[in-house]
Design a protein around this motif. Structure first.
Motif, mmCIF file in Angstrom:
data_model
loop_
_atom_site.group_PDB
_atom_site.id
_atom_site.type_symbol
_atom_site.label_atom_id
_atom_site.label_comp_id
_atom_site.label_asym_id
_atom_site.label_seq_id
_atom_site.Cartn_x
_atom_site.Cartn_y
_atom_site.Cartn_z
ATOM 1 N N ARG A 1 0.869 -1.187 0.000
ATOM 2 C CA ARG A 1 0.000 0.000 0.000
ATOM 3 C C ARG A 1 0.898 1.227 0.000
ATOM 4 N N GLY A 2 0.378 2.320 -0.551
ATOM 5 C CA GLY A 2 1.140 3.566 -0.558
ATOM 6 C C GLY A 2 0.231 4.772 -0.413
ATOM 7 N N GLN A 3 0.787 5.844 0.139
ATOM 8 C CA GLN A 3 0.086 7.125 0.250
ATOM 9 C C GLN A 3 0.246 7.853 -1.091
ATOM 10 N N VAL A 4 -0.866 8.111 -1.751
ATOM 11 C CA VAL A 4 -0.833 8.704 -3.089
ATOM 12 C C VAL A 4 -1.640 10.005 -3.089
ATOM 13 N N PRO A 5 -1.024 11.109 -3.548
ATOM 14 C CA PRO A 5 -1.792 12.346 -3.676
ATOM 15 C C PRO A 5 -2.677 12.288 -4.920
ATOM 16 N N ARG A 6 -3.933 12.676 -4.750
ATOM 17 C CA ARG A 6 -4.892 12.712 -5.868
ATOM 18 C C ARG A 6 -5.763 13.960 -5.727
ATOM 19 N N PHE A 7 -6.348 14.377 -6.852
ATOM 20 C CA PHE A 7 -7.313 15.470 -6.801
ATOM 21 C C PHE A 7 -8.533 14.997 -6.013
ATOM 22 N N ARG A 8 -9.049 15.870 -5.168
ATOM 23 C CA ARG A 8 -10.193 15.514 -4.330
ATOM 24 C C ARG A 8 -11.496 15.459 -5.128
ATOM 25 N N ALA A 9 -11.622 16.318 -6.140
ATOM 26 C CA ALA A 9 -12.828 16.345 -6.972
ATOM 27 C C ALA A 9 -12.418 16.446 -8.437
ATOM 28 N N ILE A 10 -13.105 15.693 -9.278
ATOM 29 C CA ILE A 10 -12.818 15.703 -10.709
ATOM 30 C C ILE A 10 -14.128 15.685 -11.494
ATOM 31 N N GLU A 11 -14.113 16.337 -12.643
ATOM 32 C CA GLU A 11 -15.221 16.209 -13.580
ATOM 33 C C GLU A 11 -14.727 15.297 -14.692
ATOM 34 N N VAL A 12 -15.495 14.251 -14.964
ATOM 35 C CA VAL A 12 -15.045 13.226 -15.910
ATOM 36 C C VAL A 12 -16.055 13.027 -17.026
ATOM 37 N N GLU A 13 -15.551 12.433 -18.087
ATOM 38 C CA GLU A 13 -16.374 12.070 -19.233
ATOM 39 C C GLU A 13 -15.945 10.671 -19.658
ATOM 40 N N TYR A 14 -16.916 9.852 -20.011
ATOM 41 C CA TYR A 14 -16.620 8.502 -20.481
ATOM 42 C C TYR A 14 -17.818 7.977 -21.265
ATOM 43 N N VAL A 15 -17.606 6.903 -21.991
ATOM 44 C CA VAL A 15 -18.675 6.211 -22.700
ATOM 45 C C VAL A 15 -19.058 5.011 -21.833
ATOM 46 N N GLY A 16 -20.349 4.817 -21.629
ATOM 47 C CA GLY A 16 -20.825 3.664 -20.873
ATOM 48 C C GLY A 16 -20.924 2.442 -21.768
ATOM 49 N N ARG A 17 -21.191 1.305 -21.162
ATOM 50 C CA ARG A 17 -21.290 0.076 -21.964
ATOM 51 C C ARG A 17 -22.473 0.114 -22.918
ATOM 52 N N ASP A 18 -23.416 1.046 -22.670
ATOM 53 C CA ASP A 18 -24.569 1.218 -23.551
ATOM 54 C C ASP A 18 -24.255 2.104 -24.753
ATOM 55 N N GLY A 19 -23.020 2.619 -24.834
ATOM 56 C CA GLY A 19 -22.610 3.447 -25.959
ATOM 57 C C GLY A 19 -22.901 4.930 -25.774
ATOM 58 N N ARG A 20 -23.552 5.290 -24.665
ATOM 59 C CA ARG A 20 -23.875 6.697 -24.410
ATOM 60 C C ARG A 20 -22.705 7.397 -23.727
ATOM 61 N N GLN A 21 -22.623 8.707 -23.975
ATOM 62 C CA GLN A 21 -21.594 9.543 -23.351
ATOM 63 C C GLN A 21 -22.100 9.990 -21.974
ATOM 64 N N TYR A 22 -21.242 9.887 -20.960
ATOM 65 C CA TYR A 22 -21.590 10.321 -19.612
ATOM 66 C C TYR A 22 -20.597 11.376 -19.155
ATOM 67 N N ARG A 23 -21.112 12.287 -18.339
ATOM 68 C CA ARG A 23 -20.282 13.341 -17.753
ATOM 69 C C ARG A 23 -20.750 13.480 -16.311
ATOM 70 N N GLN A 24 -19.805 13.442 -15.360
ATOM 71 C CA GLN A 24 -20.205 13.570 -13.968
ATOM 72 C C GLN A 24 -19.053 14.064 -13.113
ATOM 73 N N GLU A 25 -19.417 14.544 -11.929
ATOM 74 C CA GLU A 25 -18.399 14.945 -10.969
ATOM 75 C C GLU A 25 -18.220 13.816 -9.966
ATOM 76 N N LEU A 26 -16.983 13.478 -9.710
ATOM 77 C CA LEU A 26 -16.648 12.459 -8.720
ATOM 78 C C LEU A 26 -15.834 13.117 -7.620
ATOM 79 N N THR A 27 -16.032 12.675 -6.392
ATOM 80 C CA THR A 27 -15.290 13.239 -5.265
ATOM 81 C C THR A 27 -14.734 12.132 -4.384
ATOM 82 N N ASP A 28 -13.750 12.518 -3.599
ATOM 83 C CA ASP A 28 -13.190 11.685 -2.536
ATOM 84 C C ASP A 28 -12.778 10.294 -3.035
#
Length: 179
Positions: free
Chosen positions: A108-135
């Motif tokens: 295991r290691g201590q890793v610095p990461r952004f606390r909040a990100i806005e992301v975009e991806y394609v789901g398995r259904d082929g649709r584009q998704y955009r959402q905010e992820l935190t923590d």
């Protein structure tokens, strides 16, 4: 019945390669890979897994946060396939947190990461998704996205003093009384 896939470990060259974009989400191989990755991450008590971890060089990963023996305090969410994912924006705030990896067992290691990100991806259904992820879920996304670029969490640890074995992590961090 589907069997979990073999997770490759650090040293396998696929883990250090940049993966290729998925061009046809509905392709049978991709849909089967998604199902196999979900089964594999659940059986291994992981919270995420990327295609390169099973020696498939596709820009695809699963985020599957849920409490389990490796991550007892993880939030619960449905396993989500994220295809051709990217970070659109991120907070200026970073936070160090403990990370492990199915491809780097026992550490295991201590890793610095952004606390909040806005992301975009394609789901398995082929649709584009955009959402905010935190923590914690934002941490999983960033960890898995790194896999798609040939980066492992050890590359992001700022000091070897911030590493510990899985056994020590379980004793000192997971089972430690709350301060």
């Amino acid at each position: 019945m589907t069997e979990p896939l073999k997770v490759i470990e650090l040293g396998n060259p696929v883990l250090r390669q940049r993966s290729q974009p998925v061009l046809d989400v509905r392709n049978e191989r991709i849909q089967t890979l998604i199902d196999d990755l979900i089964l594999t991450v659940q059986k291994a008590n992981g919270v995420g897994i990327a295609a390169p971890q099973v020696a498939q060089s596709d820009r695809l990963f699963i985020v599957a946060s849920r409490p389990n023996p490796r991550y007892p305090h993880a939030p619960e969410m449905e396993p989500t396939a994220m295809i051709n994912p990217r970070i659109l924006s991120h907070s200026s705030e970073t936070e160090k947190g403990w990370e492990g990896c199915l491809s780097i067992p026992g550490i295991r290691g201590q890793v610095p990461r952004f606390r909040a990100i806005e992301v975009e991806y394609v789901g398995r259904d082929g649709r584009q998704y955009r959402q905010e992820l935190t923590d914690f879920v934002a941490r999983i996304f960033q960890h898995e996205l790194d896999h798609l670029d040939g980066i492992v969490f050890l590359d992001r640890v700022q000091s070897t003093q911030e590493l510990m074995t899985e056994q020590e992590y379980q004793q000192r961090v997971v089972q430690a009384p709350e301060a």
